[in-house]
Design a protein around this motif. Structure first.
Motif, mmCIF file in Angstrom:
data_model
loop_
_atom_site.group_PDB
_atom_site.id
_atom_site.type_symbol
_atom_site.label_atom_id
_atom_site.label_comp_id
_atom_site.label_asym_id
_atom_site.label_seq_id
_atom_site.Cartn_x
_atom_site.Cartn_y
_atom_site.Cartn_z
ATOM 1 N N LEU A 205 10.741 -17.433 22.111
ATOM 2 C CA LEU A 205 11.058 -17.100 20.716
ATOM 3 C C LEU A 205 10.243 -17.913 19.692
ATOM 4 C CD1 LEU A 205 15.036 -17.030 21.128
ATOM 5 C CD2 LEU A 205 13.265 -15.336 21.544
ATOM 6 N N VAL A 206 9.858 -17.315 18.511
ATOM 7 C CA VAL A 206 9.008 -18.182 17.501
ATOM 8 C C VAL A 206 9.688 -18.048 15.954
ATOM 9 C CG1 VAL A 206 6.944 -18.080 16.411
ATOM 10 C CG2 VAL A 206 7.016 -17.302 18.932
ATOM 11 N N GLN A 207 9.767 -19.389 15.550
ATOM 12 C CA GLN A 207 10.287 -19.196 14.047
ATOM 13 C C GLN A 207 9.160 -19.903 13.196
ATOM 14 O OE1 GLN A 207 13.839 -21.571 13.563
ATOM 15 N NE2 GLN A 207 14.452 -20.424 11.714
ATOM 16 N N CYS A 208 8.986 -19.113 12.333
ATOM 17 C CA CYS A 208 7.766 -19.190 11.452
ATOM 18 C C CYS A 208 8.306 -20.024 9.973
ATOM 19 C CB CYS A 208 6.853 -18.172 11.015
ATOM 20 S SG CYS A 208 6.249 -17.208 12.600
ATOM 21 N N LYS A 209 7.986 -21.119 9.529
ATOM 22 C CA LYS A 209 8.170 -21.522 8.425
ATOM 23 C C LYS A 209 6.866 -21.913 7.653
ATOM 24 C CE LYS A 209 12.510 -22.201 9.114
ATOM 25 N NZ LYS A 209 13.450 -21.521 8.496
ATOM 26 N N GLN A 210 6.733 -21.064 6.414
ATOM 27 C CA GLN A 210 5.543 -21.135 5.514
ATOM 28 C C GLN A 210 5.978 -22.021 4.452
ATOM 29 O OE1 GLN A 210 2.820 -21.229 4.910
ATOM 30 N NE2 GLN A 210 1.914 -20.217 3.373
ATOM 31 N N TRP A 211 6.108 -23.311 4.661
ATOM 32 C CA TRP A 211 6.725 -24.219 3.674
ATOM 33 C C TRP A 211 5.630 -25.222 3.310
ATOM 34 C CZ3 TRP A 211 11.913 -26.244 6.444
ATOM 35 C CH2 TRP A 211 12.869 -25.212 6.165
ATOM 36 N N TYR B 43 16.591 -23.903 19.564
ATOM 37 C CA TYR B 43 17.004 -24.071 20.482
ATOM 38 C C TYR B 43 18.525 -23.512 21.025
ATOM 39 C CZ TYR B 43 17.842 -27.182 24.689
ATOM 40 O OH TYR B 43 17.715 -27.471 26.084
ATOM 41 N N GLY B 44 19.205 -23.701 20.104
ATOM 42 C CA GLY B 44 20.438 -22.902 20.476
ATOM 43 C C GLY B 44 20.496 -21.325 20.995
ATOM 44 N N VAL B 45 19.588 -20.705 20.029
ATOM 45 C CA VAL B 45 19.267 -19.283 20.096
ATOM 46 C C VAL B 45 18.364 -19.161 21.491
ATOM 47 C CG1 VAL B 45 18.204 -17.265 19.260
ATOM 48 C CG2 VAL B 45 19.368 -18.863 17.580
ATOM 49 N N MET B 46 17.648 -19.928 21.926
ATOM 50 C CA MET B 46 16.979 -19.904 23.097
ATOM 51 C C MET B 46 17.897 -19.775 24.419
ATOM 52 S SD MET B 46 13.886 -22.502 22.130
ATOM 53 C CE MET B 46 13.740 -23.002 23.972
ATOM 54 N N ALA B 47 18.936 -20.867 24.221
ATOM 55 C CA ALA B 47 19.903 -20.969 25.271
ATOM 56 C C ALA B 47 20.665 -19.601 25.296
ATOM 57 C CB ALA B 47 20.706 -22.242 25.104
ATOM 58 N N ALA B 48 21.219 -19.374 24.245
ATOM 59 C CA ALA B 48 21.910 -18.023 24.201
ATOM 60 C C ALA B 48 21.425 -16.896 24.620
ATOM 61 C CB ALA B 48 22.466 -17.949 22.847
ATOM 62 N N SER B 49 19.914 -16.675 24.206
ATOM 63 C CA SER B 49 19.376 -15.609 24.812
ATOM 64 C C SER B 49 18.639 -15.546 26.006
ATOM 65 C CB SER B 49 18.320 -15.225 23.957
ATOM 66 O OG SER B 49 17.541 -16.066 23.644
ATOM 67 N N GLY B 50 18.681 -16.780 26.705
ATOM 68 C CA GLY B 50 18.046 -17.010 27.919
ATOM 69 C C GLY B 50 16.543 -16.738 27.871
#
Length: 284
Positions: A150-156, A170-177
């Motif tokens: 999984l990738v989250q992009c932050k154009q900040w 990290y939580g989403v990774m654990a939930a989605s395997g």
């Protein structure tokens, strides 16, 4: 990443087709027309022979659908082709730049396309989500070697990415395997964010790291046609075992050989492994 505006069902269908290769939408368009046109003609004949309300409804659906679905397919194909061109242009412009400052002038959408193109050129299959929905702000889903990332992009541009963002991914990774994850920003990360990522399968990529990634894969892309033009087989130098340059194993002091990772976030990447494997699992 900003949330996308609410879209109509028509927009959603075009967006769905645009996720396919452009040629897939172009092929689907005439197929949809021929099938629905044949259906509409058949229903029209049935209406003449035996008029019914349901036949009228089916005829209306077929008559409209024979033009609407091909339009959706062609619009999606055009969007897919445009995004492909846009990704290539963005990557080429960044690779030609001298510093990572070129990332600061991008919109969030351009930044997301650039990140996806970088991973695509690294051999990942890329699915663009755009951070929409209850998915923890995930923008891209990568697949490689049977694993999902999984990738989250932050154009900040003016702010540092905090530890909260990394925790959420990290939580989403654990939930989605998912096997791993990446947080990519054009800016920087806080010390807490970097500390949290240590020892976890989350990789943090700041603007400099992304810039280096795009430039490195660009060099590999350039190398392919030049070798093909020479009629020589393409050989990756880093995948060739060179006994004279091989380091000693840090565990058993034996000779190491060049191997390629089969799984995990570094799937497809070369590394030094002990020649006595599996008796010794030393790496470098």
């Amino acid at each position: 990443m900003p949330r996308r505006r609410k879209s109509s069902a028509l927009d959603d269908m075009i967006e769905l087709v645009s996720m396919l290769p452009w040629w897939a939408g172009a092929v689907m368009a005439p197929i949809c027309y021929l099938l629905l046109h044949a259906w509409a003609v058949r229903v029209a004949a049935e209406m003449i022979a035996k008029p019914q309300l349901t036949s009228g409804i089916y005829y209306a659906l077929g008559s409209v659908g024979q033009y609407l679905l091909p339009f959706i397919c062609l619009a999606g194909a055009a969007m897919s082709a445009w995004r492909r061109h846009q990704r290539k242009t963005l990557a080429d412009n960044v690779s030609a730049a001298k510093t990572a400052d070129v990332l600061e002038g991008m919109s969030w959408r351009e930044f997301e396309l650039l990140v996806g193109e970088g991973f695509r050129r690294k051999g990942f299959q890329v699915e663009e989500l755009g951070g929409a929905g209850a998915d923890g702000g995930v923008d891209l889903v990568l697949r490689k070697g049977g694993e999902k990332y999984l990738v989250q992009c932050k154009q900040w541009r003016a702010y540092k990415v905090t530890v909260q963002v990394v925790r959420e991914l990290y939580g989403v990774m654990a939930a989605s395997g998912a096997a791993g994850g990446f947080v990519v920003t054009s800016g920087r990360f806080t010390a807490d964010a970097r500390e949290f990522a240590q020892g976890r399968n989350v990789q943090l990529m700041d603007g400099d790291a992304l810039f280096a990634l795009i430039r490195s894969v660009r060099e590999k892309v350039r190398d392919v046609p030049s070798r093909a033009a020479e009629g020589k087989p393409r050989i990756e130098p880093e995948l060739v075992s060179n006994a004279s340059a091989a380091p000693a194993c840090p565990r058993c002091a034996g000779q190491m050989v060049r191997r390629t990772a089969k799984k995990g976030a570094n799937a497809g990447e070369a590394f030094w492994g002990c020649g006595a494997f599996p008796k010794c699992r030393g790496t470098a």
